[in-house]
Design an enzyme around this catalytic site. Structure first.
Site, PDB file in Angstrom:
ATOM      1  N   HIS A  74       0.838  -1.209   0.000  1.00 59.01           N
ATOM      2  CA  HIS A  74       0.000   0.000   0.000  1.00 59.01           C
ATOM      3  C   HIS A  74       0.869   1.253   0.000  1.00 59.01           C
ATOM      4  CE1 HIS A  74      -3.778   2.102   1.918  1.00 59.01           C
ATOM      5  NE2 HIS A  74      -3.092   2.942   1.149  1.00 59.01           N
ATOM      6  N   ARG A  90       2.113   8.707  -6.365  1.00 60.39           N
ATOM      7  CA  ARG A  90       1.581  10.003  -6.839  1.00 60.39           C
ATOM      8  C   ARG A  90       1.748  10.307  -8.312  1.00 60.39           C
ATOM      9  NH1 ARG A  90      -1.555  10.342  -2.621  1.00 60.39           N
ATOM     10  NH2 ARG A  90      -0.646  11.160  -0.702  1.00 60.39           N
ATOM     11  N   ASN A 127      -5.162   6.301  -6.709  1.00 64.89           N
ATOM     12  CA  ASN A 127      -5.722   7.658  -6.593  1.00 64.89           C
ATOM     13  C   ASN A 127      -4.761   8.725  -7.100  1.00 64.89           C
ATOM     14  OD1 ASN A 127      -4.029   7.245  -4.368  1.00 64.89           O
ATOM     15  ND2 ASN A 127      -5.218   8.556  -3.013  1.00 64.89           N
ATOM     16  N   LYS A 172      -9.475  -1.332  -5.877  1.00 63.95           N
ATOM     17  CA  LYS A 172      -9.555  -0.597  -4.610  1.00 63.95           C
ATOM     18  C   LYS A 172     -10.797   0.272  -4.562  1.00 63.95           C
ATOM     19  CE  LYS A 172      -7.939   2.015  -1.069  1.00 63.95           C
ATOM     20  NZ  LYS A 172      -6.893   3.026  -1.145  1.00 63.95           N
ATOM     21  N   HIS A 194      -5.402  -0.344   6.261  1.00 64.73           N
ATOM     22  CA  HIS A 194      -5.108   0.495   7.430  1.00 64.73           C
ATOM     23  C   HIS A 194      -6.165   0.491   8.533  1.00 64.73           C
ATOM     24  CE1 HIS A 194      -7.592   3.090   5.004  1.00 64.73           C
ATOM     25  NE2 HIS A 194      -6.609   3.530   4.248  1.00 64.73           N
ATOM     26  N   ASP A 197       1.275   2.530   3.839  1.00 65.90           N
ATOM     27  CA  ASP A 197       0.394   3.608   3.378  1.00 65.90           C
ATOM     28  C   ASP A 197       1.208   4.880   3.170  1.00 65.90           C
ATOM     29  OD1 ASP A 197      -1.788   5.061   2.536  1.00 65.90           O
ATOM     30  OD2 ASP A 197      -2.759   5.166   4.496  1.00 65.90           O
ATOM     31  N   PRO A 246      -4.563  14.530   4.326  1.00 64.99           N
ATOM     32  CA  PRO A 246      -4.189  13.404   5.181  1.00 64.99           C
ATOM     33  C   PRO A 246      -3.140  12.516   4.518  1.00 64.99           C
ATOM     34  CG  PRO A 246      -6.210  12.895   4.012  1.00 64.99           C
ATOM     35  CD  PRO A 246      -5.822  14.291   3.596  1.00 64.99           C
ATOM     36  N   GLY A 247      -2.284  11.922   5.332  1.00 66.34           N
ATOM     37  CA  GLY A 247      -1.299  10.984   4.784  1.00 66.34           C
ATOM     38  C   GLY A 247       0.074  11.183   5.398  1.00 66.34           C
TER      39      GLY A 247
HETATM   40  C1  NCD Z   1      -4.077   8.631   1.393  1.00 70.18           C
HETATM   41  C2  NCD Z   1      -3.526   9.577   0.330  1.00 70.18           C
HETATM   42  O1  NCD Z   1      -3.004  10.634   0.687  1.00 70.18           O
HETATM   43  O2  NCD Z   1      -3.575   9.260  -0.874  1.00 70.18           O
HETATM   44  N1  NCD Z   1      -4.228   9.356   2.626  1.00 70.18           N
HETATM   45  C3  NCD Z   1      -4.364   8.818   3.868  1.00 70.18           C
HETATM   46  O3  NCD Z   1      -4.594   9.576   4.795  1.00 70.18           O
HETATM   47  N2  NCD Z   1      -4.204   7.531   4.112  1.00 70.18           N
HETATM   48  C4  NCD Z   1      -5.332   8.016   0.916  1.00 70.18           C
HETATM   49  C5  NCD Z   1      -5.716   6.758   1.658  1.00 70.18           C
HETATM   50  O4  NCD Z   1      -4.988   5.777   1.673  1.00 70.18           O
HETATM   51  O5  NCD Z   1      -6.814   6.716   2.235  1.00 70.18           O
HETATM   52 ZN    ZN Z   2      -3.423   4.882   1.252  1.00 72.22          ZN
HETATM   53 ZN    ZN Z   3      -7.096   4.643   2.579  1.00 69.60          ZN
END
Ligand code: NCD
Ligand code: ZN
Ligand code: ZN
Ligand code: ZN
Length: 425
Positions: free
Chosen positions: A54, A58, A88, A138, A220, A287, A305-306
């Site tokens: 995971h 980008r 994504n 996904k 996650h 992630d 987020p991430g």
């Molecule tokens: C992820 C992202 O930034 O692409 N962000 C996250 O907070 N985990 C998207 C995701 O995996 O849900």
């Molecule tokens: Zn993710």
């Molecule tokens: Zn996710």
């Protein structure tokens, strides 16, 4: 004649020599091996090259956050030899055309092997994508209605291609977020997307797996109760945890602000998953979700987020191992064997003759502090900044080629790894 011999490798309590021919493991032996090239591992521990199931590298579309070159270098630095990239991107990887495009981009730029998850917009693309051998399809529960999930599973019937889920219920999130929007304490982000939102969406996903008897994978997992739900049902379901959901908690949002913002969010101590719970979880995935520091410096509601984790995951887990809280065999299982099995990467995940010669060599005694300015990732920040670690990867080998040694990266061309799920007719 072998191309490469790795001498004095530690596997469990044994010291062995590993012979590589044409990028594959040709021989594992206690007696000396003759090869064109020999590397003396000097008794250090060797594990199968790690698989991160995971990551968000980008590309295409968000290259200013990360790209296949920087992201794969970060992966090699962290001991990974295979990554599975998430769809994504911009555009989304939801058509056969975009899927092929991404394979092309990554084949040019990635220094490690890669597989791809696909997403779904038009249902008719599903059967066009499956011959390209995606790791999974996904789904974001926030964006996919139940009748569509039903249709998708009817189409996927017989293929065993897993449906991978991000589980958070949109209605609960919307309601809770609206109530909290004026709070400035970053910890309120955790309450804006409460555990119940994850539990409701997970229960929903489990019902689909149960009804259609189709494999699903839950990404996650952030709370104990979600884990308990997953364990309570008899259905072909696997699940994943990230290093931050394992090692950080809601209070870290207070310390690190939006740097620790992720979806689903970090949890209070009562709900958070701990090392003891790992027995209920199939794999650890990073992630790796990089953003720019500028974006992450926005307030807790506005920042994306991430968390970028490729270069901290193994160090953090080796530290648990050094503290006798986690067995090395468990790390190997959760970061190599099982991800290979779930996403059907046939030649990956094990040190066995005939498998790809992918390895990570570990110095379990090397200590230091996590420092984001040493990352190869474009994202030079981490909520683990300053954390002391014990044990780090000192060499990464992909199909018999050294791609990282003592924090130095060597140029290489990675390949697309097909998932050997049955293709739809
Ligand atoms: C992820 C992202 O930034 O692409 N962000 C996250 O907070 N985990 C998207 C995701 O995996 O849900
Ligand atoms: Zn993710
Ligand atoms: Zn996710
Ligand atoms: Zn390093």
């Amino acid at each position: 004649m072998l191309d490469l011999a790795l001498e004095n490798c530690r596997i469990n309590q044994n010291i062995v020599n590993i012979g590589v021919k044409d990028g594959e493991i040709a021989k594992i032996s206690k007696s000396p091996l003759k090869a064109d090239k020999t590397i003396n591992i000097k008794g250090k521990t060797i594990l199968p090259g790690l698989i991160d199931a995971h990551v968000h590298l980008r590309e295409p579309g968000y290259e200013y956050k990360e790209n296949f070159r920087t992201g794969s270098m970060a992966a090699a630095h962290g001991g990974f030899t295979t990554i599975l990239d998430m769809p994504n991107t911009k555009p989304e990887t939801n058509t056969a055309r975009e899927f092929k495009k991404k394979i092309k981009i990554a084949s040019k730029k990635s220094i490690i092997d890669f597989g791809l998850h696909a997403s779904i917009q038009k249902l008719k693309e599903i059967k066009k994508i499956t011959p390209l051998k995606p790791a999974s399809f996904k789904i974001f529960t926030e964006k996919t209605e139940n009748h569509k999930i039903s249709r998708i599973l009817q189409i996927l019937k017989g293929s065993k291609i897993p449906l991978t889920f991000h589980c958070e219920d949109p209605q609960i999130i919307k309601y809770c977020t609206r109530r909290l929007k004026n709070e400035t304490n970053p910890e309120s982000y955790s309450l804006a997307r409460p555990s119940i939102a994850e539990e409701v969406a997970t229960a929903n996903a489990l019902a689909f797996s149960h009804h259609y008897d189709h494999p699903i994978h839950i990404c996650h997992v952030s709370s104990k109760k979600t884990l308990q739900l997953i364990k309570s049902i008899k259905a072909p379901v696997t699940c994943e945890i990230t290093p931050h959901h394992l090692l950080l908690q809601k209070k870290d949002l207070k310390n690190a602000g939006a740097i620790a913002k992720t979806n689903p969010p970090l949890r209070p101590p009562k709900e958070a998953i701990t090392v003891k719970d790992l027995k209920m979880i199939d794999i650890i995935a990073s992630d790796h979700a990089p953003h720019t520091l500028k974006e992450k410096k926005e307030n807790i509601w506005k920042a994306p987020p991430g968390i970028p984790n490729l270069e901290v995951t193994l160090k953090l887990l080796l530290t648990l191992n050094a503290k006798k809280r986690l067995k090395l065999a468990k790390i190997q299982e959760m970061l190599a064997e099982k991800p290979a099995k779930i996403f059907r990467l046939e030649n990956k995940g094990q040190i066995k003759t005939g498998m790809d010669a992918d390895f990570v060599i570990i110095d379990p005694k090397k200590t230091g502090k996590i420092k984001a300015d040493e990352f190869y990732s474009k994202a030079h920040y981490t909520p683990f900044e300053g954390t002391e670690y014990i044990g780090e990867p000192v060499m990464t080998i992909l199909r018999g080629k050294v791609i990282m040694k003592d924090n130095e990266i060597y140029d290489n061309k990675g390949s697309y790894v097909k998932s050997s799920h049955i293709t739809l007719k």
